[in-house]
Design an enzyme around this catalytic site. Structure first.
Site, PDB file in Angstrom:
ATOM      1  N   ASN A  91       0.868  -1.186   0.000  1.00 44.78           N
ATOM      2  CA  ASN A  91       0.000   0.000   0.000  1.00 44.78           C
ATOM      3  C   ASN A  91       0.901   1.231   0.000  1.00 44.78           C
ATOM      4  OD1 ASN A  91      -1.830   2.047   0.482  1.00 44.78           O
ATOM      5  ND2 ASN A  91      -2.158   1.511   2.643  1.00 44.78           N
ATOM      6  N   LYS A 147       0.072   4.269  -0.211  1.00 41.94           N
ATOM      7  CA  LYS A 147      -0.583   5.462   0.346  1.00 41.94           C
ATOM      8  C   LYS A 147      -0.399   6.640  -0.641  1.00 41.94           C
ATOM      9  CE  LYS A 147       0.570   3.684   4.853  1.00 41.94           C
ATOM     10  NZ  LYS A 147       0.361   3.837   6.263  1.00 41.94           N
ATOM     11  N   HIS A 159      -9.379   1.160   5.396  1.00 45.51           N
ATOM     12  CA  HIS A 159      -8.056   1.364   6.006  1.00 45.51           C
ATOM     13  C   HIS A 159      -8.224   2.334   7.184  1.00 45.51           C
ATOM     14  CE1 HIS A 159      -3.908   2.647   6.557  1.00 45.51           C
ATOM     15  NE2 HIS A 159      -3.548   1.561   5.889  1.00 45.51           N
ATOM     16  N   GLU A 187      -6.579   4.784   8.114  1.00 43.29           N
ATOM     17  CA  GLU A 187      -6.407   6.203   7.765  1.00 43.29           C
ATOM     18  C   GLU A 187      -7.686   6.753   7.145  1.00 43.29           C
ATOM     19  OE1 GLU A 187      -2.723   5.739   5.595  1.00 43.29           O
ATOM     20  OE2 GLU A 187      -1.746   5.223   7.496  1.00 43.29           O
ATOM     21  N   GLU A 194      -4.952  -4.818  11.157  1.00 49.08           N
ATOM     22  CA  GLU A 194      -3.926  -3.784  11.245  1.00 49.08           C
ATOM     23  C   GLU A 194      -4.102  -2.991  12.535  1.00 49.08           C
ATOM     24  OE1 GLU A 194      -2.135  -2.740   7.291  1.00 49.08           O
ATOM     25  OE2 GLU A 194      -3.889  -1.473   7.424  1.00 49.08           O
ATOM     26  N   GLY A 207       2.898   2.480  10.638  1.00 47.64           N
ATOM     27  CA  GLY A 207       3.843   3.572  10.392  1.00 47.64           C
ATOM     28  C   GLY A 207       4.586   4.031  11.636  1.00 47.64           C
ATOM     29  N   SER A 255       3.875  -1.983  10.281  1.00 47.83           N
ATOM     30  CA  SER A 255       5.335  -1.938  10.348  1.00 47.83           C
ATOM     31  C   SER A 255       5.995  -3.271   9.980  1.00 47.83           C
ATOM     32  CB  SER A 255       5.787  -1.477  11.746  1.00 47.83           C
ATOM     33  OG  SER A 255       5.309  -0.167  12.000  1.00 47.83           O
TER      34      SER A 255
END
Ligand code: PEP
Length: 262
Positions: A13, A15, A103, A105, A175, A181, A221
């Site tokens: 991904n 992003k 996701h 985010e 996740e 991240g 990560s």
């Protein structure tokens, strides 16, 4: 449950990174690094930004590359007055085959609710693509002992309208939000515990057959140095990789984790 019959799925991904020139370079470099045997061992999806999709599709088709094209997001409607949005229908026309949905985010920064995520799933499947449904808990959920409640609730709402056939062919990525991240990774045992609970929930909501077949990923990560341990867990069938997928050499090492397994 043993993962012997489920082919591992490694997803990158990107992003909001890499313009379409950089995307081409990145895919070419990855294609150079991965072998026929790698693609026989794992499925690799790449999820560039929308503006890169056409270039990536053209490159993959022209060079007969074995990458599977993915997208990061879509709108739940097919068309309409939704300025700036992209529909599943448009993605399908670009040979996109996997679409990330829900996701963290998108949920946290753009207010996507479980209900909207469910509608997006329906739209992605209507256009014959595979959703990668992301679920995950925040650090405060985790500290309050709410990890399983949060995740299984997200799974229940998302799958409410799915047939057994739709569930068995989709992907769910666990996740933990605190691991995305941040450089922090859930321990492989912890990830296995949550992912095994997701599989058991899928058996309850849908069927044992769907639970056996559905591919469940871990994300947060992931790097070349930790993927081996993650993939050694019986219920983990793949990984969703953010930051480390931007570097083709690192992502290739992630895809080739089996070569370093003892
Ligand atoms: C992600 O974007 O889904 C992700 C897991 O990111 P990272 O690998 O950078 O934690």
């Amino acid at each position: 449950m043993s993962n012997e019959t489920r082919k591992p799925l490694i997803s990158g991904n990107w992003k909001m990174n890499h313009n379409h020139f950089e995307a081409i370079q990145c895919i070419q470099k990855l294609a150079y690094l991965l072998t026929k045997d790698d693609f026989a061992a794992v499925d690799v999806t790449i999820h560039p930004p929308f503006t890169d999709l056409r270039s990536a599709q053209t490159l993959i088709d022209a060079d007969e590359l074995r990458f599977i094209l993915g997208a990061q997001h879509c709108h739940e409607a097919d068309s309409g007055a939704f300025t700036g949005e992209i529909s599943a229908q448009f993605l399908a026309k670009l040979n996109v085959r996997y679409v990330i949905v829900g996701h963290s985010e998108r949920r946290e920064l753009f207010g996507e609710t479980d209900e909207v995520v469910q509608q997006k799933l329906v739209s992605i499947q209507k256009h014959k693509m595979t959703p990668i449904l992301c679920v995950g808990e925040t650090l405060s959920d985790r500290e309050a002992g709410l990890t399983h409640d949060k995740i299984l609730g997200q799974v229940r709402t998302a799958l409410a309208k799915q047939s057994v056939e739709q569930v068995r062919s989709m992907v769910i990525a666990y996740e933990p939000i605190w691991a995305i991240g941040t450089g922090k990774t859930a321990t492989a045992d912890d990830a296995q515990r949550v992912i095994s609970a997701i599989r058991q929930e899928v058996a309850k909501i849908s069927s044992k057959m769907a639970a056996e077949a559905i591919r469940l990923q871990y994300g947060g990560s992931v790097k070349a140095s930790n993927i081996g341990e993650i993939m050694s867990q019986p219920d983990i069938d793949g990984v969703l990789v953010g930051g480390a997928s931007l570097d083709s050499a690192e992502f290739a090492r992630i895809c080739q984790y089996r070569l370093r397994a003892s």
